[in-house]
Design an enzyme around this catalytic site. Structure first.
Site, PDB file in Angstrom:
ATOM      1  N   LEU A 131       0.871  -1.173   0.000  1.00 19.21           N
ATOM      2  CA  LEU A 131       0.000   0.000   0.000  1.00 19.21           C
ATOM      3  C   LEU A 131       0.910   1.225   0.000  1.00 19.21           C
ATOM      4  CD1 LEU A 131      -2.687  -0.952   2.697  1.00 19.21           C
ATOM      5  CD2 LEU A 131      -2.903  -1.086   0.215  1.00 19.21           C
ATOM      6  N   ASP A 132       0.463   2.293  -0.658  1.00 22.01           N
ATOM      7  CA  ASP A 132       1.231   3.524  -0.637  1.00 22.01           C
ATOM      8  C   ASP A 132       1.445   3.971   0.811  1.00 22.01           C
ATOM      9  OD1 ASP A 132       1.177   3.565  -3.397  1.00 22.01           O
ATOM     10  OD2 ASP A 132      -0.615   4.819  -3.485  1.00 22.01           O
ATOM     11  N   LYS A 133       2.490   4.725   1.027  1.00 22.30           N
ATOM     12  CA  LYS A 133       2.831   5.197   2.373  1.00 22.30           C
ATOM     13  C   LYS A 133       1.631   5.810   3.085  1.00 22.30           C
ATOM     14  CE  LYS A 133       5.638   8.687   4.741  1.00 22.30           C
ATOM     15  NZ  LYS A 133       6.666   9.752   4.586  1.00 22.30           N
TER      16      LYS A 133
END
Length: 448
Positions: free
Chosen positions: A255-257
């Site tokens: 997942l993106d940051k």
């Protein structure tokens, strides 16, 4: 008539031997590992593909870059790996191939000498006037390829007389002092670091957790520690059977940051293999909650549009139109991507809560698809390029709250898959975190 030049890339492919359970090789010593040099045509699409998976073409040989050429040849003679040109520090939620779980030892190898991590200051002379900055620095420093220098400049590691310069094509000015400060290389193997983890389920084969926004999944340049991988090593280090011969968690997807929500991580090689295949085959259920600007019309539907690297901004992805030349009919330079959505609620004709289901898993897929449909995510720092016109429809207090939201309002709310060993169907759900929940409560509490 312009002719496209052909360039060639030298890549040193390391084939580490399989390691017995629990064995850890020492540091960065590669002397025991067989290596072979493979030279491949430098195809732009292939280069983009490498970047998307955390890799970069090694030792790119540019006819106009004698420093890089000399470097590749010197490393070839010495039997050493060529310094990488810099991997993207970018997370994505695309399924990984088995054995390709972004272990830093494979994907973030800069192989830079210690002196190359210090700050280099170089005064430009009259002879340097007008030279491209990346070429100037690569030739004057030595030991760093031009593509690596270019990446460092774009990442903000270069200055002119103390002022940041982020354009590799910047024309050098005589009399100016330029500095390049490469970051310290990421350790070959992440260290265990204790941190609070919201574990939803754990057994001998896997861990399911709820990732908070702001947590990077694995170490990379700019995020050497304090990542999810560091936390998982501390949480379950002794229980990890080993992925690829080393005791480490198997990251199956990311997942993106600044995206929160549910993730699954493998603890064994068998679980990693099976989960990787499930993600690759899309044999699972993934749903996200997304707060977007505007109201989609129709209220539910499917977005099918190929996604590829943005033509001018390498840090962004974009919907890519079919090529008009140079390929088969209907060919694109991106990857096939499909997102299904359903509107759960809307407010003032200005904002909507969508439930999105991924039918494919591309980098930034939901963010790119919705921005392409003129419904960017609230708070998205990359794809929300200007204040949305729809924001004018909101009461002032509410408008300010949405415009000030500090991250993309995206939460991975559901993850369902078959257990890689037992075959049992597992489904996990998670409510949005407090910041997103407060924003939704504020929207719901306002009269429409």
């Amino acid at each position: 008539m312009l002719r496209r030049s052909r360039r060639w890339t030298a890549r040193l492919v390391l084939r580490p031997p399989s390691l017995p359970h629990g064995h850890r090789s020492a540091g960065n010593d590669l002397s025991h590992r067989p290596a072979r040099l493979r030279v491949e045509e430098d195809d732009p699409v292939a280069v983009r593909s490498l970047h998307e998976h955390g890799e970069a073409p090694l030792g790119r040989r540019d006819p106009q870059d004698p420093a890089a050429g000399r470097q590749v040849e010197a490393h070839r003679r010495q039997g050493r790996a060529t310094p990488a040109s810099g991997a993207l520090d970018e997370d994505h939620d695309e399924g990984h191939r088995a054995g390709d779980d972004h272990h830093p030892h494979r994907h973030n190898q800069d192989f830079e000498c210690p002196h190359l991590s210090k700050t280099h200051e170089i005064a430009a002379t009259e002879a340097d006037q007008g030279t491209r900055l990346d070429r100037f620095l690569a030739e004057r420093i030595g030991g760093l390829s031009r593509s690596r220098v270019k990446a460092l400049i774009e990442q903000g590691h270069a200055t002119r007389d103390g002022e940041a310069v982020t354009e590799p094509a910047h024309a050098v000015r005589a009399g100016a002092t330029y500095a390049l400060s490469p970051p310290s290389p990421v350790p070959a193997r992440p260290e265990a670091q204790a941190m609070a983890l919201n574990i939803l389920h754990e057994d001998r084969d896997l861990i399911v957790l709820d990732k908070p926004a702001g947590l990077v999944v694995h170490p990379a340049p700019g995020n050497a520690d304090g990542t999810l991988v560091n936390g998982l090593l501390a949480h379950a280090g002794e229980e990890l059977e080993g992925i690829g011969g080393e005791k480490r968690p198997g990251i199956v997807h990311r997942l993106d940051k600044d995206t929160s929500g549910i993730m699954v991580v493998a603890k064994t090689q068998a679980a990693h293999q099976a989960l990787s295949e499930a993600f690759a085959a899309r044999d699972l259920d993934r749903e996200y909650l997304a707060l977007v600007w505007g109201v989609p019309n129709p209220s539910q539907g499917e977005i099918e549009a190929a996604i590829g690297r943005h033509a001018t901004d390498r840090k962004r992805m974009a919907v890519v139109e079919p090529r008009s030349r140079g390929g088969a009919a209907g060919a694109t330079s991106g990857k096939h991507a499909v997102t299904r959505y359903r509107t759960e609620a809307s407010w003032f004709g200005a904002a909507s809560l969508l439930r999105c289901k991924l039918m494919t898993g591309r980098t930034h897929q939901i963010r790119v698809h919705l921005a392409h449909r003129s419904h960017p995510l609230v708070g998205d720092p990359v794809y929300l390029r200007r204040i949305p016109a729809a924001s004018r429809l909101l009461p002032e207090e509410l408008r300010e709250s949405l415009l000030a939201f500090p991250r993309q309002a995206l939460h991975a709310t559901t993850l369902g898959f078959k257990h890689p060993v037992t075959g049992a169907m597992l489904t996990f759900r998670s409510d949005p975190p407090k910041d997103m929940e407060n924003l939704l409560a504020q929207l719901g509490a306002m009269p429409r």
